[in-house]
Enzyme design. Structure first.
Site, PDB file in Angstrom:
ATOM      1  N   CYS A 104       0.814  -1.227   0.000  1.00 35.24           N
ATOM      2  CA  CYS A 104       0.000   0.000   0.000  1.00 35.24           C
ATOM      3  C   CYS A 104       0.846   1.276   0.000  1.00 35.24           C
ATOM      4  O   CYS A 104       0.364   2.341  -0.379  1.00 35.24           O
ATOM      5  CB  CYS A 104      -0.951   0.002   1.187  1.00 35.24           C
ATOM      6  SG  CYS A 104      -2.125  -1.354   1.092  1.00 35.24           S
ATOM      7  N   ASN A 143     -10.074  -0.149  -0.926  1.00 38.72           N
ATOM      8  CA  ASN A 143      -8.619  -0.065  -0.769  1.00 38.72           C
ATOM      9  C   ASN A 143      -7.970  -0.620  -2.033  1.00 38.72           C
ATOM     10  O   ASN A 143      -8.043  -1.818  -2.288  1.00 38.72           O
ATOM     11  CB  ASN A 143      -8.207  -0.870   0.469  1.00 38.72           C
ATOM     12  CG  ASN A 143      -6.708  -0.815   0.738  1.00 38.72           C
ATOM     13  OD1 ASN A 143      -5.927  -0.359  -0.100  1.00 38.72           O
ATOM     14  ND2 ASN A 143      -6.304  -1.299   1.906  1.00 38.72           N
ATOM     15  N   HIS A 184      -3.535   7.382   1.971  1.00 37.14           N
ATOM     16  CA  HIS A 184      -3.898   6.052   1.466  1.00 37.14           C
ATOM     17  C   HIS A 184      -5.327   5.757   1.911  1.00 37.14           C
ATOM     18  O   HIS A 184      -5.711   6.057   3.046  1.00 37.14           O
ATOM     19  CB  HIS A 184      -2.924   5.014   2.033  1.00 37.14           C
ATOM     20  CG  HIS A 184      -3.330   3.601   1.766  1.00 37.14           C
ATOM     21  ND1 HIS A 184      -3.670   3.165   0.507  1.00 37.14           N
ATOM     22  CD2 HIS A 184      -3.464   2.522   2.588  1.00 37.14           C
ATOM     23  CE1 HIS A 184      -3.993   1.880   0.574  1.00 37.14           C
ATOM     24  NE2 HIS A 184      -3.882   1.471   1.827  1.00 37.14           N
TER      25      HIS A 184
END
Ligand code: UT7
Length: 325
Positions: free
Chosen positions: A116, A282, A252
């Site tokens: 990520c 996500n 994020h």
């Protein structure tokens, strides 16, 4: 390394797969509800790659849009860095595939793998190459097809992730011509002792399979806000600024609760936070460039704005970048 060159963003682009999967679509497949997913994560829907859509194809689409926005051609690019944990093949790097899809064979291309946080690792790496004079214009891409590594029977993970790609064109320019724009501070961190909290249970050198994503969500959550705020405070100290100086905070997009808690702890006004997790889920390394492109295209991020990017994910890896738009 010369400090006479700064890395300035020339354009952004992004692509989402056509297929949208809403929370309701999971009901009856796994034991869950729209209400649980919205309350615990802020996610309402995510995009899922269809047949023929791959990390490299999404990355190519995002790259072309970023080039259009920059008014540049593929031939103007001499470095491609693609952040992904879901490459098309174990090798070669999907970045090389993107290079070929763009019809160029000069310069060089490689993947960066920090899950990520991948886009921030890729952006920092590109910044170093540009400032060192090793390249002039870079495509920095975050692209993922996490739907292909999800265990679709595991309700604790399959509802959280989505697919997509985002890209920026980064150009090395002499500081005196930059008007104060460009990457100002980048801070990256990692700590491999947290591996078992978020990992994929397969790989070429262990099982010989691709494997599935496994996450102890509550454990990741526990560490997230502290790690995010620490590295951002380090950025603030390095740039001698505070939360009020930030025009846009683009974190994020893993969980709305993590985003809200981080902004609150840092003292960043929630109206300055770009949120796309509700529509994208996500998307790992793609989440920041997707959110950035969204905020650039809808007119929020404007020339001269001070933009703060932040990520935290598998490894653990985490980091933050401060840049003047
Ligand atoms: O991008 C990389 C970084 N990743 C992250 O930042 C993710 C961080 N973690 C999170 O976002 C959250 O921990 C989750 C969204 C994954 C989970 O939220 P939570 O508030 O931490 O819930 P929990 O894991 O403590 O689970 C609460 C309950 C459990 O049931 P019991 O044990 O209380 O009976 C889970 O089994 O919710 C249950 N649960 C679900 N229920 C309905 C877990 N997944 C689901 C689901 N639908 N999809």
């Amino acid at each position: 390394m010369s400090d006479k060159i700064v890395s300035v963003v020339r354009g952004t682009g992004s692509v989402l797969p056509e297929r949208v999967m809403r929370n309701q679509d999971f009901v009856g497949v796994v034991e869950t509800s729209d209400e649980w997913i919205r309350q615990r994560t802020g996610i309402a829907e995510r995009h899922i790659a269809g047949e023929g859509e791959t990390t490299a194809s999404l990355a190519e689409g995002a790259a072309r849009r970023a080039l259009d926005a920059a008014g540049l051609e593929p031939a103007d690019i001499d470095l491609i860095i693609l952040a992904t944990a879901t490459p098309d093949n174990t090798f070669p790097a999907s970045a090389v595939d993107v290079q070929n899809r763009l019809g160029i064979s000069h310069g060089f291309a490689f993947d960066v793998h920090a899950v990520c946080s991948g886009f921030l690792y890729a952006l920092t790496t590109a910044d170093m190459y540009l400032r060192a004079g090793q390249a002039r214009r870079a495509l920095v891409i975050g692209a993922e097809t996490f739907s292909r590594i999800l265990d679709w029977e595991d309700r604790t993970t399959c509802v959280l992730f989505g697919d997509g790609a985002g890209a920026v064109v980064l150009e090395g320019v002499p500081a005196e011509e930059s008007a104060g724009k460009g990457i100002l501070v980048a801070k990256l961190r990692s700590d491999g002792s947290h591996k078992e909290k978020l990992f994929v249970d397969g790989g070429p050198s262990t099982t010989g399979t691709v494997g599935h994503l496994r996450m102890q969500g509550r454990e990741v959550f526990k560490h997230a806000v502290g790690m995010i705020t620490d590295v951002i405070e380090a950025c603030f100290a390095a740039a001698k600024i505070g939360p009020d100086d930030i025009d846009w905070f683009i974190p994020h997009q893993a969980n709305r609760r993590i985003i809200d808690a981080s902004a609150k702890k840092l003292g960043i006004d929630i109206d300055k936070v770009v949120i796309t997790v509700d529509r994208h889920g996500n998307t790992s390394a793609a989440s920041i460039p997707l959110a950035l492109d969204t905020a650039v295209r809808d007119g929020r991020v404007k020339p001269g704005d001070l933009v703060l990017l932040e990520a935290m994910g598998g490894g653990f890896t985490w980091g933050a970048i401060l840049l003047r738009w």
